[in-house]
Design a protein around this motif. Structure first.
Motif, short mmCIF file in Angstrom:
data_model
loop_
_atom_site.label_atom_id
_atom_site.label_comp_id
_atom_site.label_asym_id
_atom_site.label_seq_id
_atom_site.Cartn_x
_atom_site.Cartn_y
_atom_site.Cartn_z
N MET A 102 30.54 60.54 12.70
CA MET A 102 29.85 60.05 13.73
C MET A 102 29.86 60.80 15.00
O MET A 102 28.76 61.38 15.69
N ALA A 103 31.13 61.25 15.40
CA ALA A 103 31.06 62.06 16.67
C ALA A 103 30.40 63.36 16.49
O ALA A 103 29.56 63.83 17.42
N ASP A 104 30.59 64.15 15.45
CA ASP A 104 29.93 65.30 15.09
C ASP A 104 28.40 65.27 15.35
O ASP A 104 27.99 66.03 15.63
N ARG A 140 34.39 57.52 11.43
CA ARG A 140 34.22 57.70 12.90
C ARG A 140 34.05 59.24 13.25
O ARG A 140 33.38 59.47 14.45
N ASP A 141 34.77 60.15 12.90
CA ASP A 141 34.56 61.57 13.39
C ASP A 141 33.40 62.23 12.90
O ASP A 141 32.82 63.07 13.93
N ALA A 162 33.58 68.56 24.94
CA ALA A 162 33.73 67.62 23.75
C ALA A 162 34.09 68.33 22.39
O ALA A 162 34.28 68.02 21.57
N ARG A 175 26.67 63.16 16.69
CA ARG A 175 26.12 62.85 18.01
C ARG A 175 25.99 64.22 18.59
O ARG A 175 25.35 64.47 19.67
N ARG A 176 26.95 65.18 18.44
CA ARG A 176 26.68 66.65 19.13
C ARG A 176 25.29 67.27 18.79
O ARG A 176 24.72 67.93 19.41
N PRO A 219 29.61 67.73 27.09
CA PRO A 219 29.35 67.83 25.47
C PRO A 219 29.97 69.15 25.06
O PRO A 219 30.62 69.38 23.92
#
Ligand SMILES: Nc1ncnc2c1ncn2[C@@H]1O[C@H](COP(=O)(O)OP(=O)(O)OP(=O)(O)O)[C@@H](O)[C@H]1O
Ligand SMILES: Nc1ncnc2c1ncn2[C@@H]1O[C@H](COP(=O)(O)OP(=O)(O)OP(=O)(O)O)[C@@H](O)[C@H]1O
Ligand SMILES: [Mg+2]
Ligand SMILES: [Mg+2]
Lengths: 298, 225, 225, 298
Positions: B73-75, B70-71, B105, B77-78, B102
């Motif tokens: 994925m978050a990275d 999940r992390d 985040a 997305r940036r 953004p």
């Protein structure tokens, strides 16, 4: 209506801003925490008072006994001496005190009035005995007394004690049940309020996740805010509750249990546990709810 | 950078997308068209990992979507700028903070990028709305704000879902020019749109490919467009 | 039926709309254009009484907006079909119930109109989505649903804010044809749009007037459009 | 988790469908109502027990007095007769009963033991007097007694009564305060939950208003749902509370106040007032909140 003070806002820092600052879920959380803390203070006071009373009964009755010596005028002193001797050698007896006439008279006064001609009455001699629970054996003392001092009768208060001890036990459990009940309600209310807030802020969570915020970042913003709200609300509720108790007109003279609800001395510190409890509950509840909700999003 | 391999998706009923294979490479410029309800938004959601397709493989920057943490994925997305079809914001924060979100985040200080932010706001015509709250913006203003938020981090890929649906022609061109500019810097661009004029104008300036979803398939439209 | 007289509006800052006078009469067909942020949605909101203008008078079906009771306002709304720019629905009710909602609010039994409802759904291409929940619809499907909800009561006036922003050209034409049909039945139609092709196509079929908001004023665009 | 039963859904009819059926605000409302009702049942039981005890003390002490006659053996009967005659003519005295020897002995037994040679003692004669509050004047009775029967002393229990009456008064107010507190908390929780629900459903309200629904139509949908939820929750909470009280091991033998928490006879009907109270509160709160919210929209 209780509102989050600026101190709450400052404590949240920059990350916290991503969660809307107020609104109904804020009010709900703060109010639930405050109301439950307020009730908890009273429940705690009640439980402590119950415990105190139970202790008092136990202490006052469990370790005392009375020996009553009824004997013709001449033999009274001899028999008293014999009984004292017996008590001195009885295991578990920590103190034996021959009641002076004044005390016996004081006990009788309510019934006979102050001008009772006590000297002219052949009232029995009373000996107040203090015992230590494990070593004392009432039955064997009774046997020795009937053998050596036939006018002496042991009354170990069992008749009075039994129901009172039962009552005290029930009282204690009632107090604990009340606290448990309030605690569970606080926890449930905070969990629900946290879930409510997360649902209300579903859009915030979605947006944050889509712009690449990590779960920890999002959860932290909510958890921090909720923990602070629950803590702040609980502080307010606890303070109000303690104030209410402190302002309640005290009347310890009557010694009656029910007018003795309140805190004594160091007990005043015990309600201070309520806000941390609320904060920890909020922390755990919000964290679990936030992470569960986040798991639903990719 | 984003690679779809034999991807298929269904929302439970019949299959909506079948056997789609496509790759977004740096510097590419794509349009995505197709009738309403064909699955354009679904396709984009698969591209940035909001949806896990029912079949096939998706690779984001070399990582398999299914095995990504999940992390991670978050990275990832940036590195992808997204303009959602229904532009959503944090309604309690002023526009400028929403656009700078953004950065926050990603753990950067939004204050650093204040100049970029101002220039970007002016470009999309929202310079005078920096302190407005999102709910008070007009439909077109929201779309422009969403595009600004998508590009603020200067991401490697920009996926825009119908970014000009509520905009007049002049403003649409302005946004298109911004995207062409970014494309020339090497970013991959994918725009889902119904606006054929926009596609024609873009094709005159960059070598854009037009993808079409029709009959559950992904096809490349020819010069007939 | 809807008359604005020297209406001006500001949201607190500078004036957005100034001195606008206009009347919607039965059988009229208007388009409303203007750059994004010009105040088209604001103008429409004033027309159906969601916003009370800062100055001027608004008459809805002969009643002054300022002296209307809340219930009279509700009853008036039933005679006006509205397509909002951000189409909002009751997310927990299936599409068909959402579209039939105006009937329920008017105290009529939605079951009576079941046939109309089905025909309407088919016309806007949502026949197969009758049981879908609104959040699962695509952007264009939501717009079509909003239009269907606006016309189900066969209202005297239809106000549509950007109803084709997310639709492909074929579907836009389909909706336009529905609106032209209603207009021929005597309904007044006002459509805010950026789509010049749509306006041109409509003008070929009905005598539509094009209003333009620019520089805070309401002007009538000439044949040059 | 308590969920709205199908009966709730059926009771709502067609209009109610426009409000989302469940979600967190539903759970919140039902849970608040249930938790508060549960607590209210206990507070009510506590207040009633307090009231009972206060009544018992009042009844037992307020209207009683004792006359103690200490006189030489020979004069005892004469003086007793004189006192009885005086009492017969004293306004406010409703009953005067000469205590037989057995009763006096029973009163003394705890102190002297059962084998007290009571006949040989010159113990005073006791007369238990029952008085009626307004007409009885202790001071003038005392004057008459000292004039006509010098051996008789009136004890109107003031010394014992005063603190107990004070305690009883405090007890009553404590009970009422607890009920008031819980009631206020219920009301506040329901108001907040209703506001939360209205905020969560802001979109529903906006949509309904825009399609031409009248205020009454919109408000009704919410009010009905919330009233039913609060009522249902309160019914569940009250039932659970009553069950818990009924299952609590009773021990009326001890007669102690604290073990006597619970309902007696017709008192079991009193908690049945809680659900209607919750429903009425919810009705008023939701209606006010809904209409206030609607006023914000044109
Ligand atoms: N979450 C969902 N659950 C079920 N069906 C869905 C869901 N999301 C989309 N759909 C359906 O899938 C189809 C494609 O939706 P999608 O949003 O991808 O279309 P689109 O090509 O973007 O259309 P538009 O141009 O109108 O935005 C639609 O028919 C829609 O109803
Ligand atoms: N509630 C509000 N409070 C403050 N300002 C607002 C509010 N609503 C709209 N505005 C501002 O008023 C201006 C006009 O908004 P409006 O929605 O009428 O524009 P529009 O012509 O419909 O634009 P678009 O084509 O982008 O939809 C915008 O600049 C917007 O930011
Ligand atoms: Mg789409
Ligand atoms: Mg608009």
């Amino acid at each position: 209506m209780i509102r989050p003070g600026t101190f709450l806002q400052r404590a949240e820092g920059n990350t916290g801003r991503v969660v809307p600052p107020s609104g109904f879920t804020a009010r709900l959380t703060i109010f639930s925490a405050a109301a439950m803390a307020f009730l908890a203070v009273f429940a705690l006071a009640l439980a402590l008072a119950a415990g105190r009373m139970a202790d008092r009964w136990d202490a006052a009755l469990a370790d005392t006994a009375t020996i009553r010596i009824a004997a013709p005028q001449g033999q009274m002193e001899t028999q008293t001496a014999i009984v004292q001797e017996i008590l001195r050698t009885t295991p578990g007896v920590t103190e034996a005190r021959v009641l002076p006439v004044e005390e016996s008279r004081a006990l009788l006064e309510p019934w006979f009035g102050p001008d009772l001609p006590i000297e002219s009455l052949a009232i029995p001699q009373l000996i107040a005995v203090r015992t230590a629970a494990p070593g004392f054996d009432a039955q064997s003392l009774r046997l020795r007394l009937s053998a050596e001092a036939p006018g002496a009768v042991l009354d170990d208060h069992t008749r009075w004690r039994q129901p009172l001890v039962r009552a005290a036990a029930r009282l204690r459990s009632l107090g604990f049940a009340a606290i448990g009940l309030i605690g569970a309600t606080v926890a449930a209310m905070i969990v629900l309020a946290a879930q409510a807030a997360l649902s209300a802020n579903a859009q915030v969570i979605t947006v944050l996740r889509l712009i690449g915020a990590r779960d920890a970042f999002i959860a932290r913003a909510f958890v921090r805010r909720f923990t602070l709200r629950a803590f702040g609300g609980a502080v307010a509720g606890t303070a109000l509750g303690m104030l209410a108790l402190a302002l309640m007109p005290g009347d310890p003279a009557t010694g009656a249990f029910l007018t003795d609800i309140g805190f004594h001395g160091a007990e005043w510190l015990s309600p201070l546990l309520i806000p941390p409890f609320a904060a920890i509950t909020a922390f755990i509840a919000t964290r679990a709810a936030a992470l569960r909700r986040l798991k639903e999003l990719t | 950078m984003i690679a779809l391999e034999n991807v298929a998706h269904s929302y439970g009923g019949g299959e909506l997308l079948s056997d789609m294979t496509h790759e977004l490479v740096p510097g590419s410029f794509h349009f995505l068209t197709g009738p309403s309800g064909a699955g354009k938004s679904t396709f984009l959601k698969i591209c940035y990992g909001e949806l896990v397709p029912s079949a096939g493989r998706v690779h984001l920057f070399g990582q398999d979507l299914r095995t990504m943490s999940r992390d991670a994925m978050a990275d990832t997305r940036r590195r992808i700028g997204i303009v959602h079809q229904d532009c959503r914001f944090l309604d309690h924060l002023p526009l400028s903070e929403n656009i700078a979100l953004p950065l926050l985040a990603a753990g950067r200080d939004p204050a650093e990028a204040a100049d970029d932010l101002r220039a970007l706001l002016d470009w999309v015509g929202l310079g005078s709305h920096a302190d407005a709250l999102p709910p008070s913006l007009s439909g077109g203003e929201r779309q422009r704000a969403a595009l600004a938020r998508a590009v603020i981090m200067s991401p490697d890929v920009i996926l825009a879902d119908e970014p000009t649906g509520n905009l007049d022609w002049e403003m649409s061109l302005r946004l298109l020019r911004l995207l062409i500019e970014l494309n020339r810097m090497g970013k991959a661009i994918l725009i889902a749109t119904h606006d054929l004029n926009l596609i024609r104008t873009a094709k005159a300036e960059v070598s854009a490919r037009v993808l079409r979803i029709s009959g559950r398939r992904l096809t490349t439209a020819g010069a007939d467009l």
